[in-house]
Design a protein around this motif. Structure first.
Motif, PDB file in Angstrom:
ATOM      1  N   THR A   1       0.819  -1.220   0.000  1.00 14.54           N
ATOM      2  CA  THR A   1       0.000   0.000   0.000  1.00 14.54           C
ATOM      3  C   THR A   1       0.847   1.262   0.000  1.00 14.54           C
ATOM      4  O   THR A   1       0.320   2.361  -0.163  1.00 14.54           O
ATOM      5  CB  THR A   1      -0.925   0.028   1.224  1.00 14.54           C
ATOM      6  OG1 THR A   1      -0.128  -0.094   2.419  1.00 14.54           O
ATOM      7  CG2 THR A   1      -1.942  -1.099   1.178  1.00 14.54           C
TER       8      THR A   1
ATOM      9  N   ILE B   1      -6.180   1.252  -0.734  1.00 13.66           N
ATOM     10  CA  ILE B   1      -4.978   1.341  -1.560  1.00 13.66           C
ATOM     11  C   ILE B   1      -4.944   2.723  -2.206  1.00 13.66           C
ATOM     12  O   ILE B   1      -5.882   3.106  -2.910  1.00 13.66           O
ATOM     13  CB  ILE B   1      -4.969   0.252  -2.650  1.00 13.66           C
ATOM     14  CG1 ILE B   1      -4.973  -1.139  -1.996  1.00 13.66           C
ATOM     15  CG2 ILE B   1      -3.740   0.405  -3.557  1.00 13.66           C
ATOM     16  CD1 ILE B   1      -5.106  -2.283  -2.991  1.00 13.66           C
TER      17      ILE B   1
ATOM     18  N   ASP C   1      -8.704  -1.507  -4.777  1.00 10.73           N
ATOM     19  CA  ASP C   1      -9.468  -2.054  -3.644  1.00 10.73           C
ATOM     20  C   ASP C   1     -10.390  -3.194  -4.076  1.00 10.73           C
ATOM     21  O   ASP C   1     -10.581  -4.171  -3.334  1.00 10.73           O
ATOM     22  CB  ASP C   1     -10.293  -0.943  -2.983  1.00 10.73           C
ATOM     23  CG  ASP C   1      -9.424   0.112  -2.312  1.00 10.73           C
ATOM     24  OD1 ASP C   1      -8.288  -0.236  -1.927  1.00 10.73           O
ATOM     25  OD2 ASP C   1      -9.868   1.264  -2.165  1.00 10.73           O
TER      26      ASP C   1
ATOM     27  N   LYS D   1       2.501   2.962   2.408  1.00  8.22           N
ATOM     28  CA  LYS D   1       2.241   3.964   3.446  1.00  8.22           C
ATOM     29  C   LYS D   1       3.351   3.988   4.492  1.00  8.22           C
ATOM     30  O   LYS D   1       3.108   3.948   5.696  1.00  8.22           O
ATOM     31  CB  LYS D   1       0.891   3.695   4.121  1.00  8.22           C
ATOM     32  CG  LYS D   1      -0.289   3.910   3.184  1.00  8.22           C
ATOM     33  CD  LYS D   1      -1.605   3.774   3.908  1.00  8.22           C
ATOM     34  CE  LYS D   1      -2.764   4.095   2.977  1.00  8.22           C
ATOM     35  NZ  LYS D   1      -4.076   3.962   3.651  1.00  8.22           N
TER      36      LYS D   1
ATOM     37  N   THR E   1      -0.230  -6.127  -0.600  1.00  2.00           N
ATOM     38  CA  THR E   1      -1.385  -6.307  -1.485  1.00  2.00           C
ATOM     39  C   THR E   1      -1.202  -7.514  -2.412  1.00  2.00           C
ATOM     40  O   THR E   1      -2.174  -8.039  -2.941  1.00  2.00           O
ATOM     41  CB  THR E   1      -1.619  -5.061  -2.344  1.00  2.00           C
ATOM     42  OG1 THR E   1      -0.450  -4.814  -3.143  1.00  2.00           O
ATOM     43  CG2 THR E   1      -1.896  -3.839  -1.474  1.00  2.00           C
TER      44      THR E   1
END
Length: 466
Positions: free
Chosen positions: A16, A52, A64, A18, A26
């Protein structure tokens, strides 16, 4: 180690994106290999349990909707562990994939650990002088097919072929053996910087700069031992150090000979470059000045003002409390009026709780000219209280001294002078120093140095021969 029977697990994950702590998988692909041959493959989309971002979808094509019905990592964790059993973890930029997978296991209270190899660093060693070691460009230069880029299976398949090539170039396993040694730290070093660059760092005091691919400074640090301090960034598991290592492509350094000048140089460079990964010393700091001006009565007033520059500044402080304390001293020492020193807001007689020796300027009992003479004497005393001195420290080699100049209470800069060149006056010192702009942080560094060393290595102007 019996490399003929050694199993390797070649891995790629999509995430993702982040940051290290919030990065969720994912998609994952793992290929088990032995003796260069593929034994098995595992690939799966993974529900990251968080949205996402759009830029990740643009890069990978994973959105997603695609992962909505995919298994959670907890549901495939047993299969993932099975693929890593008795295997060496292999990935292109292994630090990224390894840390993401390890963090997924940590969320399940599983302590995941594995020996690992980085195909970026192996390629730098076994395929030197390539213009780029990114997976895409490396595969292009080696004619390795790379289909379905930025998807876990496509990237893993290409990495498998690349690793097979690398194994063929290291048929005696000498390089891999060296990389797998505990003390080598190859897998922990930033993937885009050759290990030789770290080996060339000096073990002396100074500063170091980490730069990105375009040579933009992303971090500035100081060290008593440059090499040891630089390497320590990448032996830690802190998210900041990991993310910094991913963006880092170049290292520069400057030897200073001593810690004091390393601190001053670090402050100067942080102020100049404002690096992305430096948090300290970037916040703006106010400067406080005692200023003087005449009011409508012709009385010279004093006040503390916040300003970068002021035409009527008497002295500058980097702390408001120190400025007020000095103003109170002037008021008490020279029988000035708290009201006209801006220490009390009133329109009548001053009634300061501590300063009670006003001679009546606020009630027109004292002549303006007489009062102004006292103010000018106070200003002279304050200006004469600004010391001029040099700090003599170790230079960059035994035949050299380092000189830091403080003139009229303000840091001027530093320079290096050979032992056999006398520096006995301020004029002589000024001819060797590199001029620097003082700020809050250089002020704090000098004050801390003086407190710590109790005036050792300090030569005051009065002690110098003209």
């Amino acid at each position: 180690m019996d490399f003929n029977n050694q199993v390797y697990a070649v891995v790629d994950v999509e995430t993702t994106g982040k940051g290290l702590g919030g990065n969720r998988i994912t998609e994952i692909c793992i290929v088990r290999m032995k003796e260069g041959e593929i034994l098995d493959k595992f690939t799966s989309l993974v529900n990251p349990q968080q949205p996402i971002p759009g830029f990740i979808t643009q890069l990978t094509g994973i959105d997603d909707h695609m992962v909505a019905d995919a298994p959670l990592f907890s549901e495939i964790a047993v299969d993932v562990l099975r693929f890593f059993e008795d295997a060496i973890f292999v990935a292109h930029n292994v630090g990224f994939d390894y840390n993401v997978i390890r963090n997924e296991f940590r969320r399940l209270d599983v302590d995941f650990s594995s020996k690992r190899l980085c195909t970026v660093r192996l390629s730098r060693k076994l395929l030197p002088n390539k213009s780029s070691y990114s997976l895409g460009r490396l595969c292009h230069s080696l004619s390795i097919p790379l289909d379905n880029r930025h998807r876990a299976e496509g990237d893993t398949d290409a990495t498998v072929i690349l690793f097979q090539r690398l194994l063929s170039l290291d048929d005696d396993h000498e390089v891999i053996t060296e990389f797998l040694k505990v003390k080598s730290k190859e897998s922990t070093l930033p993937p885009h910087v050759p290990k030789a660059h770290f080996d060339q760092l000096p073990s002396t005091p100074g500063i170091y700069l980490f730069k990105d691919q375009s040579h933009k400074v992303i971090y500035v640090g100081k060290a008593i031992n440059i090499k040891k301090r630089v390497l320590s960034h990448f032996y830690t598991k802190k998210s900041k150090s990991y993310l910094m290592g991913q963006e880092m492509h170049h290292i520069d350094f400057e030897e200073t000979g001593n810690e004091a000048v390393a601190l001053l140089r670090e402050a100067d460079l942080i102020r100049h470059h404002y690096p992305k990964f430096n948090s300290a010393q970037k916040k703006p700091r106010n400067t406080y000045q005692i200023i003087s001006y005449k009011n409508q009565r012709g009385v010279i007033q004093l006040a503390v003002a916040v300003s970068k520059s002021f035409d009527y500044s008497v002295i500058t402080f980097y702390n408001r409390a120190q400025a007020v304390e000095k103003l109170e001293w002037m008021c008490e020492e020279f029988h000035l009026c708290p009201r006209y020193c801006s220490l009390q807001l009133t329109t009548g007689r001053c009634t300061h709780y501590k300063l009670r020796n006003c001679e009546g300027i606020c009630t027109h009992e004292e002549e303006v000219d007489y009062y102004n003479e006292k103010v000018l004497k106070a200003i002279d005393a304050l200006q004469n209280d600004k010391p001029t001195f040099i700090i003599k420290e170790k230079g960059r080699h035994p035949e050299e001294n380092c000189v830091v100049l403080i003139k009229d209470g303000r840091y001027q800069g530093y320079g290096f002078v050979d032992h056999d060149i006398p520096v006995s006056t301020i004029d002589e010192c000024e001819s060797y120093i590199k001029r620097k702009t003082p700020n809050y942080h250089t002020h704090q560094i000098i004050n801390t140095y003086l407190r710590k060393n109790e005036m050792r290595n300090v030569v005051v102007l009065d002690q110098m021969t003209a």
